[in-house]
Design a protein around this motif. Structure first.
Motif, mmCIF file in Angstrom:
data_model
loop_
_atom_site.group_PDB
_atom_site.id
_atom_site.type_symbol
_atom_site.label_atom_id
_atom_site.label_comp_id
_atom_site.label_asym_id
_atom_site.label_seq_id
_atom_site.Cartn_x
_atom_site.Cartn_y
_atom_site.Cartn_z
ATOM 1 N N ASP A 155 -51.453 22.476 0.455
ATOM 2 C CA ASP A 155 -51.766 23.852 0.071
ATOM 3 C C ASP A 155 -50.568 24.567 -0.552
ATOM 4 O O ASP A 155 -50.705 25.698 -1.025
ATOM 5 C CB ASP A 155 -52.241 24.647 1.290
ATOM 6 N N GLY A 156 -49.404 23.933 -0.499
ATOM 7 C CA GLY A 156 -48.199 24.555 -1.045
ATOM 8 C C GLY A 156 -47.481 25.456 -0.064
ATOM 9 O O GLY A 156 -46.616 26.251 -0.444
ATOM 10 N N GLN A 157 -47.823 25.330 1.219
ATOM 11 C CA GLN A 157 -47.183 26.176 2.233
ATOM 12 C C GLN A 157 -45.725 25.783 2.428
ATOM 13 O O GLN A 157 -45.386 24.609 2.569
ATOM 14 C CB GLN A 157 -47.936 26.072 3.557
ATOM 15 N N THR A 167 -37.484 25.663 -0.608
ATOM 16 C CA THR A 167 -37.812 24.384 0.022
ATOM 17 C C THR A 167 -39.012 23.744 -0.666
ATOM 18 O O THR A 167 -39.767 24.402 -1.380
ATOM 19 C CB THR A 167 -38.144 24.566 1.518
ATOM 20 N N ARG A 168 -39.180 22.454 -0.421
ATOM 21 C CA ARG A 168 -40.368 21.778 -0.926
ATOM 22 C C ARG A 168 -41.575 22.186 -0.085
ATOM 23 O O ARG A 168 -41.446 22.410 1.118
ATOM 24 C CB ARG A 168 -40.176 20.263 -0.858
ATOM 25 N N PRO A 228 -35.443 21.634 6.790
ATOM 26 C CA PRO A 228 -35.968 22.708 5.934
ATOM 27 C C PRO A 228 -36.255 23.976 6.727
ATOM 28 O O PRO A 228 -36.840 23.919 7.813
ATOM 29 C CB PRO A 228 -37.252 22.107 5.359
ATOM 30 N N LEU A 229 -35.829 25.115 6.197
ATOM 31 C CA LEU A 229 -36.092 26.395 6.848
ATOM 32 C C LEU A 229 -37.552 26.764 6.635
ATOM 33 O O LEU A 229 -37.993 26.972 5.497
ATOM 34 C CB LEU A 229 -35.176 27.477 6.272
ATOM 35 N N ARG A 230 -38.310 26.825 7.709
ATOM 36 C CA ARG A 230 -39.742 27.119 7.629
ATOM 37 C C ARG A 230 -40.140 28.392 8.371
ATOM 38 O O ARG A 230 -41.253 28.886 8.192
ATOM 39 C CB ARG A 230 -40.548 25.956 8.230
ATOM 40 N N LEU A 231 -39.266 28.927 9.209
ATOM 41 C CA LEU A 231 -39.685 30.011 10.096
ATOM 42 C C LEU A 231 -38.558 31.014 10.304
ATOM 43 O O LEU A 231 -37.402 30.630 10.513
ATOM 44 C CB LEU A 231 -40.108 29.414 11.443
ATOM 45 N N ALA A 232 -38.893 32.295 10.232
ATOM 46 C CA ALA A 232 -37.975 33.371 10.599
ATOM 47 C C ALA A 232 -38.719 34.323 11.515
ATOM 48 O O ALA A 232 -39.848 34.726 11.206
ATOM 49 C CB ALA A 232 -37.473 34.103 9.360
ATOM 50 N N VAL A 233 -38.108 34.657 12.636
ATOM 51 C CA VAL A 233 -38.750 35.525 13.630
ATOM 52 C C VAL A 233 -37.812 36.690 13.935
ATOM 53 O O VAL A 233 -36.687 36.486 14.391
ATOM 54 C CB VAL A 233 -39.066 34.759 14.933
ATOM 55 N N HIS A 291 -45.214 32.069 -3.294
ATOM 56 C CA HIS A 291 -44.165 31.146 -2.854
ATOM 57 C C HIS A 291 -44.600 30.293 -1.666
ATOM 58 O O HIS A 291 -43.806 29.516 -1.128
ATOM 59 C CB HIS A 291 -42.903 31.924 -2.482
ATOM 60 N N GLY A 292 -45.853 30.460 -1.229
ATOM 61 C CA GLY A 292 -46.350 29.683 -0.106
ATOM 62 C C GLY A 292 -45.791 30.129 1.232
ATOM 63 O O GLY A 292 -45.665 29.329 2.156
ATOM 64 N N ILE A 293 -45.477 31.420 1.334
ATOM 65 C CA ILE A 293 -44.891 31.960 2.572
ATOM 66 C C ILE A 293 -45.858 32.973 3.178
ATOM 67 O O ILE A 293 -46.270 33.930 2.515
ATOM 68 C CB ILE A 293 -43.541 32.639 2.298
#
Length: 254
Positions: A136-138, A130-131, A77-82, A181-183
């Motif tokens: 917390d829905g993050q 993503t799920r 799952p894609l969780r991070l963009a830098v 969106h939990g982002i």
């Protein structure tokens, strides 16, 4: 947020802050897709071990979409963009050479600010699918790179300071937009870090720059930026903030 077993997109990944961040994420079990220009990958000895290298420009929607798609296709799952890609071209508004070139100003703002927003919007779109990663829905976090020049722009930094000031100002509204969106969205504002941008500077001048940092009196290291990225990912309550990473440095006018 736990990042082991997830995927990430890192721009400017061939060198400097981007390469250090990619290396740190891989070490933490993240599948990293690194985006950089072709000449960036050519100048690099090799992509960081474990990084999926993608050639492209952060100002191109198609290029960034390819990098995001590659992260999604990894199955993690894609969780991070830098966003680490950027330029620091300098010019005075008025100088002996004439007036500031408008194309140069637009290029700096285009790469540093528009490019950062391009990565943020496309990565957020994919992360939102993503799920949730926790109760917390993050779903993930986007980390942008500003600069202390956003606050303390020096002579010749009109374009650079404007572009980085835009990145700083983008942080809170983007975090508010993406909250549903939990982002999370967090920006790092580095001081003087020892990156390839500093390689052409004479050692005497480097020493004088380091002496101007209150503590520790040295240039920052790319791995310190990378560790800040990891800390931001881990600290779920950190959101909508610009964090200065500068040893308490406040830049003078020149």
């Amino acid at each position: 947020m736990q990042i082991e077993g997830t995927s990430a997109v890192v721009t400017g990944a061939a060198s400097g802050l981007g390469a250090a961040t990619a290396r740190a994420l891989v070490a933490d079990g993240v599948h990293v897709v690194g985006l950089d220009l072709a000449d960036g990958w050519e100048r690099a000895d090799a992509p960081v071990d474990g990084v999926e290298a993608v050639t492209g420009d952060v100002t191109s929607a198609d290029d960034v979409a390819r990098a995001v798609d590659a992260a999604v296709a990894s199955g993690a799952p894609l969780r991070l963009a830098v966003s680490c890609a950027g330029v620091a071209w300098a010019s005075r508004v008025l100088s002996r050479k004439g007036v500031h070139d408008l194309d140069l100003f637009q290029q700096v703002v285009g790469i540093n600010l528009v490019g950062t927003f391009n990565v943020l919007r496309l990565a957020a779109e994919a992360i939102a699918r993503t799920r949730p990663a926790d109760d917390d829905g993050q779903r993930g976090v986007v980390v942008n790179t500003a600069s202390v020049a956003a606050y303390d722009g020096q002579v010749g930094q009109a374009a650079y300071a404007a572009s980085k000031g835009g990145v700083a100002a983008l942080t809170l509204p983007a975090a508010r937009d993406l909250a549903q969106h939990g982002i999370r969205v967090v920006t790092i504002a580095p001081g003087i870090l020892d990156t390839p941008m500093m390689s052409s500077i004479a050692e005497e001048f480097r020493a004088s720059l380091a002496a101007g940092v209150p503590f520790p009196a040295r240039l920052g290291r790319p791995d310190e930026y990378a560790r800040m990225v990891l800390a931001i990912a881990a600290q779920d309550y950190l959101n909508g903030e610009v964090v200065r990473l500068d040893g308490a440095l406040r830049m003078g006018p020149r």
